[in-house]
Design a protein around this motif. Structure first.
Motif, short mmCIF file in Angstrom:
data_model
loop_
_atom_site.label_atom_id
_atom_site.label_comp_id
_atom_site.label_asym_id
_atom_site.label_seq_id
_atom_site.Cartn_x
_atom_site.Cartn_y
_atom_site.Cartn_z
N PRO A 3 0.95 -1.06 -0.26
CA PRO A 3 -0.01 -0.38 -0.22
C PRO A 3 0.44 1.02 0.05
N SER A 6 1.79 2.76 -3.78
CA SER A 6 1.00 3.78 -4.74
C SER A 6 -0.08 4.27 -3.80
N SER A 7 -0.09 4.57 -2.15
CA SER A 7 -0.66 5.69 -2.18
C SER A 7 0.57 7.30 -1.76
N SER A 8 1.40 6.51 -2.16
CA SER A 8 2.71 7.55 -2.14
C SER A 8 2.95 8.41 -3.43
N GLY A 10 0.38 7.62 -5.52
CA GLY A 10 -1.57 8.87 -5.56
C GLY A 10 -0.97 9.98 -5.81
N GLY A 11 -0.92 10.50 -4.31
CA GLY A 11 -0.45 11.50 -3.75
C GLY A 11 0.62 12.29 -4.20
N MET A 56 0.19 10.91 2.60
CA MET A 56 -1.02 9.73 2.32
C MET A 56 -0.11 9.12 2.19
N SER A 57 1.09 8.27 2.13
CA SER A 57 1.81 7.29 2.53
C SER A 57 1.81 6.48 3.90
N SER A 60 -1.27 5.64 4.66
CA SER A 60 -1.57 4.36 4.34
C SER A 60 -1.02 3.73 5.43
#
Length: 96
Positions: A3, A6-8, A10-11, A56-57, A60
């Protein structure tokens, strides 16, 4: 895929877009300054993207690291295969 990446990513992408919008608006309003348009806009975009991707990371990781057995079981029950049974026809009486 884990996770955190992908979250970093996207952020970071959202942060880049927000930096472009905010930086472009500030450059139009106040001017680019001594660094020029490209460098000033790049600083806004990279700063915003790095900051938003970092937070964001972290969010997550916090959200996925403490999964209790009860929540794991509830998630598994919610994601299980649905069983659809055939419809039972009511029995007709012999009088018909």
């Amino acid at each position: 895929m884990p996770p955190m990446p992908s979250s970093s990513q996207g952020g970071g992408a959202v942060g880049l877009i927000m930096g472009f919008i905010f930086g472009g608006f500030n450059i139009m309003r106040y001017g680019a300054g001594p660094n020029g348009v490209g460098r000033t806009l790049g600083q806004y975009m990279l700063g915003s993207g790095a900051t938003f991707g970092f937070f964001m990371s972290i969010g997550s990781v916090i959200r996925t690291e403490a999964m209790s057995p009860q929540s794991a079981e509830a998630f598994a029950r919610a994601r299980r295969q649905v069983i659809i049974l055939p419809r039972q026809q009511p029995r007709r009486s012999q009088d018909d």
